[in-house]
Motif scaffolding. Structure first.
Motif, short mmCIF file in Angstrom:
data_model
loop_
_atom_site.label_atom_id
_atom_site.label_comp_id
_atom_site.label_asym_id
_atom_site.label_seq_id
_atom_site.Cartn_x
_atom_site.Cartn_y
_atom_site.Cartn_z
N GLY A 233 32.74 60.01 -18.78
CA GLY A 233 32.35 58.82 -17.44
C GLY A 233 33.25 59.24 -16.63
O GLY A 233 33.91 60.09 -16.12
N ASN A 234 33.97 57.92 -15.83
CA ASN A 234 34.73 57.93 -14.82
C ASN A 234 35.76 56.72 -15.17
O ASN A 234 36.39 55.94 -14.16
N ASP A 235 35.83 56.39 -16.48
CA ASP A 235 36.54 55.28 -16.84
C ASP A 235 38.31 55.31 -16.95
O ASP A 235 38.95 54.33 -17.13
N MET A 236 38.70 56.69 -16.83
CA MET A 236 39.93 56.90 -17.22
C MET A 236 40.59 56.35 -18.38
O MET A 236 41.52 55.64 -18.46
N TYR A 237 39.91 56.67 -19.39
CA TYR A 237 39.93 55.94 -21.04
C TYR A 237 39.87 57.07 -21.78
O TYR A 237 38.72 57.78 -21.64
N ILE A 238 40.74 57.21 -22.78
CA ILE A 238 40.46 58.35 -23.85
C ILE A 238 40.72 57.65 -25.20
O ILE A 238 41.98 57.25 -25.35
N PRO A 239 39.75 57.53 -25.92
CA PRO A 239 39.93 56.97 -27.37
C PRO A 239 40.85 57.98 -28.11
O PRO A 239 40.50 59.22 -28.25
N VAL A 240 41.90 57.67 -28.82
CA VAL A 240 42.51 58.63 -29.56
C VAL A 240 42.72 58.30 -30.98
O VAL A 240 42.74 59.39 -31.67
N THR A 241 42.75 57.08 -31.39
CA THR A 241 42.44 56.91 -33.11
C THR A 241 41.38 55.63 -33.06
O THR A 241 41.22 55.03 -31.87
N PRO A 242 40.87 55.23 -34.03
CA PRO A 242 40.28 53.88 -34.15
C PRO A 242 40.98 52.69 -33.60
O PRO A 242 40.39 51.58 -33.18
N HIS A 243 42.62 52.80 -33.63
CA HIS A 243 43.22 51.51 -33.15
C HIS A 243 44.03 52.13 -31.79
O HIS A 243 44.95 51.05 -31.61
N TRP A 244 44.01 53.20 -31.41
CA TRP A 244 44.85 53.36 -30.15
C TRP A 244 43.82 54.27 -29.21
O TRP A 244 43.07 54.98 -29.43
N CYS A 245 44.16 54.09 -27.78
CA CYS A 245 43.42 54.54 -26.70
C CYS A 245 44.52 54.85 -25.39
O CYS A 245 45.41 54.14 -25.54
N LEU A 246 44.23 55.81 -24.87
CA LEU A 246 44.85 56.08 -23.59
C LEU A 246 44.21 55.52 -22.49
O LEU A 246 43.00 55.63 -22.17
N LEU A 247 44.77 54.73 -21.39
CA LEU A 247 44.34 54.08 -20.13
C LEU A 247 45.21 54.55 -19.07
O LEU A 247 46.57 54.30 -19.00
N ALA A 248 44.87 54.64 -17.94
CA ALA A 248 45.25 55.08 -16.65
C ALA A 248 45.87 53.97 -15.89
O ALA A 248 45.42 52.75 -16.18
#
Length: 240
Positions: free
Chosen positions: A187-202
């Motif tokens: 989408g356009n969320d600037m969000y990437i799930p990395v593991t079940p308990h970690w994500c990348l956010l801009a």
């Protein structure tokens, strides 16, 4: 150079999917148009498209970006480091743009016009050799193969995205109390799930998500997905 034509092209990398494996070395998938979740391997066709872009975009541009991204992620997770260096954020930007254009490439179908070019008499073997060498060619119909044009659109789209979002910082954010799921597109969320308990956010987000914030992120993942969602567990989102 890899001498195999990649026909099943992952939109979200297999290595990234593997970080969501359960104890059975599988990942749950729920088709949004179907019934309950089912288990699959990360190489399952549901995570792939069939040769929509050229070999150069897959094994050249795409693999180069993926390899750098996975290197950043492995280092962050191994050292439990959440702050990214500017060069690392740029790599994440590249990966996000790659994921974005892989999943929306069909939206540019109307930009693929006809060409009046001189046809080239090529055998199937010659075409394969050119593809493997990342060389474009004019086919017997007098046009570039559709996948080559989509590859060029992908290249241009990524460059445009990076120009707009240059110097955007990313941070690794923990979701300690709620497992995150994977959408089938960013989408356009600037969000990437990395593991079940970690994500990348801009940007400059919080360093840890509350249960409510994690659930909202997951519900956004459901809302923006077109065909499926995936994760180590989808029990909360069977009817979402």
């Amino acid at each position: 150079m890899n001498r195999i034509i990649v026909k099943n092209q992952h939109t979200f990398p297999k290595r990234s999917l593997e970080r969501f494996l359960n104890d059975e070395n599988c990942i749950y998938v729920r088709r949004l148009s179907g019934n309950g979740p089912f288990l699959v391997r990360p190489g399952n066709q549901i995570f792939c498209v069939t040769r929509k872009w050229c070999q150069s975009s897959e094994q050249g541009l795409g693999k180069g970006i993926e390899d750098k991204y996975q290197g950043v992620i492995e280092e962050l997770l191994a050292n439990k480091r959440t702050e990214l260096l500017p060069a690392e954020s740029e790599i994440v930007n590249q990966f996000y743009a790659l994921w974005k254009y892989r999943t929306c490439i069909d939206e540019f179908e109307d930009q693929i016009g006809s060409f009046n070019l001189t046809p080239t008499a090529l055998t199937s073997e010659e075409k394969i050799d050119l593809d493997l060498s990342h060389i474009s060619y004019v086919d017997e119909a007098g046009s570039f193969p559709n996948r080559n044009i989509k590859g060029a659109i992908m290249h241009g789209g990524i460059i445009h995205f990076l120009d707009i979002h240059r110097n955007t910082p990313w941070i690794l954010v923990e979701s300690p109390d709620c497992e995150l799921i994977i959408p089938d597109n960013p989408g356009n969320d600037m969000y990437i799930p990395v593991t079940p308990h970690w994500c990348l956010l801009a940007g400059n987000p919080v360093k840890s998500l509350t249960v409510e914030q994690s659930e909202q992120a997951n519900l956004r993942s459901v809302a923006k997905s077109n065909q499926y969602i995936a994760g180590r567990s989808l029990s909360r989102y069977i009817n979402a």
